[in-house]
Write a protein that holds these residues in place. Structure first.
Motif, PDB file in Angstrom:
ATOM      1  N   SER A  89     -14.160  15.738  -1.275  1.00  0.00           N
ATOM      2  CA  SER A  89     -14.884  15.123  -0.168  1.00  0.00           C
ATOM      3  C   SER A  89     -13.971  14.050   0.436  1.00  0.00           C
ATOM      4  O   SER A  89     -12.869  13.791  -0.070  1.00  0.00           O
ATOM      5  N   ALA A  90     -14.441  13.400   1.486  1.00  0.00           N
ATOM      6  CA  ALA A  90     -13.662  12.316   2.089  1.00  0.00           C
ATOM      7  C   ALA A  90     -13.410  11.214   1.046  1.00  0.00           C
ATOM      8  O   ALA A  90     -12.297  10.684   0.938  1.00  0.00           O
ATOM      9  N   GLU A  91     -14.419  10.900   0.265  1.00  0.00           N
ATOM     10  CA  GLU A  91     -14.260   9.897  -0.798  1.00  0.00           C
ATOM     11  C   GLU A  91     -13.284  10.392  -1.860  1.00  0.00           C
ATOM     12  O   GLU A  91     -12.472   9.632  -2.386  1.00  0.00           O
ATOM     13  N   GLY A  92     -13.362  11.681  -2.172  1.00  0.00           N
ATOM     14  CA  GLY A  92     -12.437  12.269  -3.139  1.00  0.00           C
ATOM     15  C   GLY A  92     -10.992  12.201  -2.671  1.00  0.00           C
ATOM     16  O   GLY A  92     -10.077  11.959  -3.468  1.00  0.00           O
ATOM     17  N   ILE A  93     -10.780  12.414  -1.369  1.00  0.00           N
ATOM     18  CA  ILE A  93      -9.423  12.318  -0.811  1.00  0.00           C
ATOM     19  C   ILE A  93      -8.915  10.880  -0.932  1.00  0.00           C
ATOM     20  O   ILE A  93      -7.765  10.650  -1.314  1.00  0.00           O
ATOM     21  N   LYS A  94      -9.784   9.930  -0.623  1.00  0.00           N
ATOM     22  CA  LYS A  94      -9.405   8.509  -0.743  1.00  0.00           C
ATOM     23  C   LYS A  94      -9.008   8.195  -2.183  1.00  0.00           C
ATOM     24  O   LYS A  94      -7.968   7.570  -2.435  1.00  0.00           O
ATOM     25  N   ASN A  95      -9.803   8.648  -3.132  1.00  0.00           N
ATOM     26  CA  ASN A  95      -9.490   8.411  -4.545  1.00  0.00           C
ATOM     27  C   ASN A  95      -8.180   9.091  -4.943  1.00  0.00           C
ATOM     28  O   ASN A  95      -7.376   8.524  -5.684  1.00  0.00           O
ATOM     29  N   PHE A  96      -7.967  10.317  -4.440  1.00  0.00           N
ATOM     30  CA  PHE A  96      -6.746  11.049  -4.741  1.00  0.00           C
ATOM     31  C   PHE A  96      -5.514  10.299  -4.231  1.00  0.00           C
ATOM     32  O   PHE A  96      -4.508  10.185  -4.926  1.00  0.00           O
ATOM     33  N   VAL A  97      -5.591   9.791  -3.020  1.00  0.00           N
ATOM     34  CA  VAL A  97      -4.464   9.031  -2.457  1.00  0.00           C
ATOM     35  C   VAL A  97      -4.205   7.794  -3.314  1.00  0.00           C
ATOM     36  O   VAL A  97      -3.045   7.461  -3.601  1.00  0.00           O
ATOM     37  N   ASN A  98      -5.253   7.128  -3.766  1.00  0.00           N
ATOM     38  CA  ASN A  98      -5.083   5.969  -4.648  1.00  0.00           C
ATOM     39  C   ASN A  98      -4.454   6.376  -5.981  1.00  0.00           C
ATOM     40  O   ASN A  98      -3.561   5.694  -6.489  1.00  0.00           O
ATOM     41  N   GLU A  99      -4.914   7.490  -6.564  1.00  0.00           N
ATOM     42  CA  GLU A  99      -4.356   7.984  -7.833  1.00  0.00           C
ATOM     43  C   GLU A  99      -2.873   8.314  -7.673  1.00  0.00           C
ATOM     44  O   GLU A  99      -2.052   8.017  -8.548  1.00  0.00           O
ATOM     45  N   THR A 100      -2.546   8.930  -6.543  1.00  0.00           N
ATOM     46  CA  THR A 100      -1.159   9.291  -6.264  1.00  0.00           C
ATOM     47  C   THR A 100      -0.291   8.046  -6.130  1.00  0.00           C
ATOM     48  O   THR A 100       0.824   7.994  -6.664  1.00  0.00           O
ATOM     49  N   THR A 101      -0.801   7.041  -5.455  1.00  0.00           N
ATOM     50  CA  THR A 101      -0.060   5.793  -5.278  1.00  0.00           C
ATOM     51  C   THR A 101       0.199   5.122  -6.624  1.00  0.00           C
ATOM     52  O   THR A 101       1.324   4.694  -6.908  1.00  0.00           O
ATOM     53  N   VAL A 102      -0.814   5.053  -7.455  1.00  0.00           N
ATOM     54  CA  VAL A 102      -0.656   4.443  -8.782  1.00  0.00           C
ATOM     55  C   VAL A 102       0.373   5.229  -9.598  1.00  0.00           C
ATOM     56  O   VAL A 102       1.254   4.638 -10.232  1.00  0.00           O
ATOM     57  N   ALA A 103       0.294   6.542  -9.561  1.00  0.00           N
ATOM     58  CA  ALA A 103       1.216   7.376 -10.344  1.00  0.00           C
ATOM     59  C   ALA A 103       2.658   7.192  -9.886  1.00  0.00           C
ATOM     60  O   ALA A 103       3.562   7.070 -10.714  1.00  0.00           O
ATOM     61  N   THR A 104       2.873   7.183  -8.586  1.00  0.00           N
ATOM     62  CA  THR A 104       4.248   7.069  -8.095  1.00  0.00           C
ATOM     63  C   THR A 104       4.858   5.721  -8.453  1.00  0.00           C
ATOM     64  O   THR A 104       6.060   5.634  -8.694  1.00  0.00           O
ATOM     65  N   HIS A 105       4.044   4.694  -8.530  1.00  0.00           N
ATOM     66  CA  HIS A 105       4.553   3.372  -8.900  1.00  0.00           C
ATOM     67  C   HIS A 105       4.658   3.197 -10.415  1.00  0.00           C
ATOM     68  O   HIS A 105       5.544   2.502 -10.894  1.00  0.00           O
ATOM     69  N   SER A 106       3.774   3.829 -11.149  1.00  0.00           N
ATOM     70  CA  SER A 106       3.745   3.653 -12.609  1.00  0.00           C
ATOM     71  C   SER A 106       4.696   4.584 -13.348  1.00  0.00           C
ATOM     72  O   SER A 106       5.231   4.227 -14.391  1.00  0.00           O
ATOM     73  N   TYR A 107       4.871   5.786 -12.841  1.00  0.00           N
ATOM     74  CA  TYR A 107       5.641   6.803 -13.558  1.00  0.00           C
ATOM     75  C   TYR A 107       6.983   7.132 -12.915  1.00  0.00           C
ATOM     76  O   TYR A 107       7.671   8.041 -13.341  1.00  0.00           O
ATOM     77  N   ASN A 108       7.311   6.419 -11.861  1.00  0.00           N
ATOM     78  CA  ASN A 108       8.593   6.632 -11.202  1.00  0.00           C
ATOM     79  C   ASN A 108       8.792   8.089 -10.783  1.00  0.00           C
ATOM     80  O   ASN A 108       9.841   8.677 -10.992  1.00  0.00           O
ATOM     81  N   ILE A 109       7.745   8.676 -10.226  1.00  0.00           N
ATOM     82  CA  ILE A 109       7.814  10.030  -9.691  1.00  0.00           C
ATOM     83  C   ILE A 109       7.778   9.932  -8.168  1.00  0.00           C
ATOM     84  O   ILE A 109       7.056   9.097  -7.614  1.00  0.00           O
ATOM     85  N   LEU A 110       8.569  10.748  -7.517  1.00  0.00           N
ATOM     86  CA  LEU A 110       8.568  10.764  -6.056  1.00  0.00           C
ATOM     87  C   LEU A 110       7.263  11.367  -5.544  1.00  0.00           C
ATOM     88  O   LEU A 110       6.752  12.343  -6.104  1.00  0.00           O
ATOM     89  N   THR A 111       6.744  10.790  -4.487  1.00  0.00           N
ATOM     90  CA  THR A 111       5.517  11.318  -3.887  1.00  0.00           C
ATOM     91  C   THR A 111       5.694  12.788  -3.513  1.00  0.00           C
ATOM     92  O   THR A 111       4.795  13.606  -3.720  1.00  0.00           O
TER      93      THR A 111
END
Length: 127
Positions: A20-42
């Protein structure tokens, strides 16, 4: 990553996971946290999920777990996102084949619950 490419990948992943729109927002947040925490390229993270999303969703994974798996695998293997995504897709698909089911049964791991439904992928991995 160009915005157009990022948007295309996020849209594909959102469709695969039926977000859903809320799910997409959460996904973008999860992706942002992962890229900063795990040093993985977006780019690698989104490419991996774009290749494997439908199979992972079918196997009971949500985006948060999928993002975490890809991030950890990327760090452990130093493989590109596309390779990780293809591997996760192959694993998810192959778990349904009789030969794989038999091998897992011999290890005491069942892919089906007592009602003969596929168990969530996270539970199978934990076994």
């Amino acid at each position: 990553m160009p915005i157009k490419e990022g948007s295309r990948l996020i849209e594909a992943i959102a469709n695969q996971f039926q977000l859903s729109a809320e799910g997409i927002k959460n996904f973008v947040n999860e992706t942002t946290v992962a890229t900063h925490s795990y040093n993985i390229l977006t780019t690698d993270l989104l490419s991996a999920l774009q290749r494997s999303g439908a199979a992972l969703k079918q196997f009971g994974f949500d985006t948060r777990t999928a993002v975490a798996m890809v991030s950890v695998l990327s760090n452990a293997s130093s493989k590109a996102g596309g390779e990780i995504g293809q591997a996760l897709k192959a694993i998810s698909i192959n778990l349904h084949y009789p030969k794989m089911k038999k091998a897992l049964d011999q290890l005491g791991i069942s892919i089906y619950d007592s009602a003969n439904r596929v168990r969530p992928g996270v539970d199978i991995l934990e076994d």
